[in-house]
Design a protein around this motif. Structure first.
Motif, short mmCIF file in Angstrom:
data_model
loop_
_atom_site.label_atom_id
_atom_site.label_comp_id
_atom_site.label_asym_id
_atom_site.label_seq_id
_atom_site.Cartn_x
_atom_site.Cartn_y
_atom_site.Cartn_z
N LEU A 13 30.65 -14.40 -27.58
CA LEU A 13 31.36 -14.84 -28.78
C LEU A 13 30.41 -15.13 -29.94
CD1 LEU A 13 33.93 -17.29 -27.12
CD2 LEU A 13 34.12 -14.82 -27.49
N LEU A 14 29.11 -15.17 -29.65
CA LEU A 14 28.12 -15.41 -30.70
C LEU A 14 27.73 -14.13 -31.43
CD1 LEU A 14 25.76 -17.82 -28.72
CD2 LEU A 14 27.50 -18.46 -30.40
N ALA A 15 28.17 -12.98 -30.94
CA ALA A 15 27.80 -11.71 -31.57
C ALA A 15 28.40 -11.61 -32.97
CB ALA A 15 28.27 -10.55 -30.70
N PRO A 16 27.70 -10.92 -33.88
CA PRO A 16 28.21 -10.79 -35.24
C PRO A 16 29.61 -10.17 -35.27
CG PRO A 16 25.93 -10.04 -35.11
CD PRO A 16 26.39 -10.28 -33.70
N GLY A 17 30.47 -10.77 -36.08
CA GLY A 17 31.80 -10.22 -36.28
C GLY A 17 32.84 -10.65 -35.27
N VAL A 18 32.44 -11.32 -34.19
CA VAL A 18 33.41 -11.74 -33.18
C VAL A 18 34.26 -12.89 -33.70
CG1 VAL A 18 33.72 -12.71 -30.87
CG2 VAL A 18 32.03 -10.90 -31.26
N LEU A 19 33.62 -13.88 -34.29
CA LEU A 19 34.32 -15.03 -34.85
C LEU A 19 33.96 -15.12 -36.31
CD1 LEU A 19 36.16 -17.38 -33.87
CD2 LEU A 19 34.10 -18.77 -33.70
N SER A 20 34.93 -14.90 -37.17
CA SER A 20 34.63 -14.83 -38.60
C SER A 20 35.75 -15.45 -39.42
CB SER A 20 34.42 -13.37 -39.02
OG SER A 20 35.57 -12.60 -38.71
N SER A 21 35.44 -15.70 -40.69
CA SER A 21 36.41 -16.32 -41.59
C SER A 21 37.60 -15.40 -41.80
CB SER A 21 35.75 -16.62 -42.94
OG SER A 21 34.70 -17.55 -42.77
N ALA A 22 38.78 -16.02 -41.86
CA ALA A 22 40.00 -15.24 -42.02
C ALA A 22 40.80 -15.64 -43.25
CB ALA A 22 40.88 -15.38 -40.78
N THR A 23 40.72 -16.91 -43.62
CA THR A 23 41.51 -17.41 -44.74
C THR A 23 40.66 -18.29 -45.63
OG1 THR A 23 42.23 -19.37 -43.51
CG2 THR A 23 43.61 -17.39 -43.32
N ALA A 24 41.15 -18.50 -46.83
CA ALA A 24 40.40 -19.30 -47.81
C ALA A 24 40.33 -20.77 -47.41
CB ALA A 24 41.05 -19.16 -49.19
N ASP A 25 41.26 -21.22 -46.55
CA ASP A 25 41.27 -22.64 -46.18
C ASP A 25 40.39 -22.93 -44.95
OD1 ASP A 25 42.70 -21.49 -44.17
OD2 ASP A 25 44.51 -22.70 -44.44
N GLY A 26 39.56 -21.99 -44.58
CA GLY A 26 38.61 -22.24 -43.49
C GLY A 26 39.06 -21.75 -42.13
N GLY A 27 40.20 -21.09 -42.05
CA GLY A 27 40.64 -20.56 -40.77
C GLY A 27 39.75 -19.43 -40.29
N LEU A 28 39.73 -19.22 -38.98
CA LEU A 28 38.88 -18.20 -38.38
C LEU A 28 39.71 -17.24 -37.56
CD1 LEU A 28 36.08 -20.59 -37.05
CD2 LEU A 28 35.95 -19.19 -39.12
N VAL A 29 39.17 -16.05 -37.34
CA VAL A 29 39.80 -15.09 -36.44
C VAL A 29 38.80 -14.70 -35.37
CG1 VAL A 29 39.18 -13.12 -37.90
CG2 VAL A 29 41.04 -12.90 -36.24
N LEU A 30 39.26 -14.68 -34.14
CA LEU A 30 38.46 -14.28 -32.99
C LEU A 30 38.85 -12.85 -32.63
CD1 LEU A 30 36.64 -14.82 -30.49
CD2 LEU A 30 38.65 -15.80 -29.38
N ARG A 31 37.91 -11.93 -32.77
CA ARG A 31 38.16 -10.52 -32.47
C ARG A 31 37.40 -10.15 -31.20
NH1 ARG A 31 37.41 -10.76 -38.05
NH2 ARG A 31 39.19 -10.01 -39.29
N TYR A 32 38.15 -9.68 -30.18
CA TYR A 32 37.49 -9.32 -28.93
C TYR A 32 38.22 -8.14 -28.31
CZ TYR A 32 34.15 -10.10 -25.24
OH TYR A 32 33.09 -9.95 -24.39
N PRO A 33 37.51 -7.24 -27.62
CA PRO A 33 38.14 -6.00 -27.13
C PRO A 33 38.94 -6.18 -25.84
CG PRO A 33 35.82 -5.98 -26.60
CD PRO A 33 36.04 -7.20 -27.45
N LEU A 34 39.90 -7.09 -25.88
CA LEU A 34 40.77 -7.35 -24.74
C LEU A 34 42.20 -7.58 -25.24
CD1 LEU A 34 38.78 -9.93 -22.57
CD2 LEU A 34 39.32 -7.57 -21.94
N PRO A 35 43.19 -7.10 -24.51
CA PRO A 35 44.56 -7.49 -24.83
C PRO A 35 44.72 -9.01 -24.73
CG PRO A 35 44.54 -5.65 -23.30
CD PRO A 35 43.13 -6.16 -23.39
N GLY A 36 45.55 -9.58 -25.56
CA GLY A 36 45.69 -11.03 -25.60
C GLY A 36 46.12 -11.65 -24.29
#
Length: 285
Positions: free
Chosen positions: A136-159
């Protein structure tokens, strides 16, 4: 025998997994030989045997190699351990292995190694981690998603795929414990209770105090990006696991099996606790 009485040879010791294992063994009081390619090349049986001489246990972490050389390495490790008089091999598969064969070389190369090692004369214990939290520390896995500080977790697995996410430190402690307590032929599943993608995102949100959403990344996109870091061949091997899980989202392979979580296995760090310590800086960076 206790850990303080063990002489343990850790192969491929420059990698992150083997480093964590060597650190855990040292902390447990074992005498540790951290062996790298210069001191114990996997393609040199005689050098391996010399490096393992007088060791009680050998820890072997499967390298990120998915060619036919993987089988050669396993044959060499088994032969060298036998020649050196080693009493046990502990094999870190660096992934869970499904009970039945699959189309994924990432699984099958590890299964082949297990079969080769267990066919030899030295007792073998396997430690099968699911997926590492450090991914999860790899670049782009956890990144900013919204202006209010929300984040998105992107990972190559179905939810919906449940995963027993484990830290490298906990892997190290599990392998160190297996060096003392593991039985011949035993397969260990270390790690905390499994979480789906949204559950993982919620645990991270709790740790960081910001909203976190989960998005399933296309494994082909993941493979392409990983290829820039480790090369196309190793990336294809790693990604084959995510391709298979995406095609088989109902598989429980990345969840712990009760019979493979013995009482001597150290407790794993809760995901939220790990995230609070390790993700705060990187996630906000």
């Amino acid at each position: 025998m206790t850990s303080t009485e063990l002489d343990v040879a850790v192969l491929t010791a420059r990698g992150a997994q083997s480093t964590a294992i060597a650190n855990a063994l040292t902390a447990a009081g074992a005498c540790v030989r951290a062996l790298n390619r210069a001191t114990a090349a996997l393609d040199d049986p005689s050098a391996l045997a010399a490096a393992l001489e007088d060791a009680d246990v050998v820890v072997y972490t499967a390298p990120l190699d998915y060619t036919s050389a993987v089988a050669e390495f396993a044959v060499n490790v088994a032969a060298a351990a036998a020649a050196a008089g080693v009493t046990r091999v502990v094999y870190n598969t660096n992934t869970r292995i499904p009970d039945t064969p699959t189309s994924a070389i990432g699984f099958e190369s590890r299964r082949d190694t297990w079969q080769i090692l267990t066919a030899g004369p030295i007792p073998v214990t396997a430690v099968e981690p699911a997926i590492y939290l450090e991914n999860l520390l790899a670049p782009g896995v956890l990144s900013s998603a919204t202006a209010d500080g929300g984040l998105v977790l992107r990972y190559p697995l179905p939810g919906q795929v449940p995963v027993s996410w484990i830290s490298l430190a906990d892997l190290g402690r599990a392998v160190a414990a297996a060096c003392v307590h593991g039985s011949p032929g035993e397969i260990i599943h270390p790690g905390p209770p499994a979480m789906t993608g949204p559950q993982l995102a919620a645990a991270i949100a709790t740790a960081l105090g910001v909203p976190v959403g989960f998005t399933a990344l296309d494994p082909a996109v993941f493979e392409q990006g990983l290829g820039y870091a480790i090369g196309a061949g190793p990336a294809a091997g790693v990604a084959s696991i995510y391709h298979w899980l995406t095609e088989n989202p109902d598989s429980p392979v990345m969840s712990p099996e009760p019979g493979r979580c013995p009482g001597w296995l150290p407790a794993s760090t809760p995901v939220a606790e790990w995230a609070a310590e390790c993700l705060t800086v990187s996630a906000r960076g």
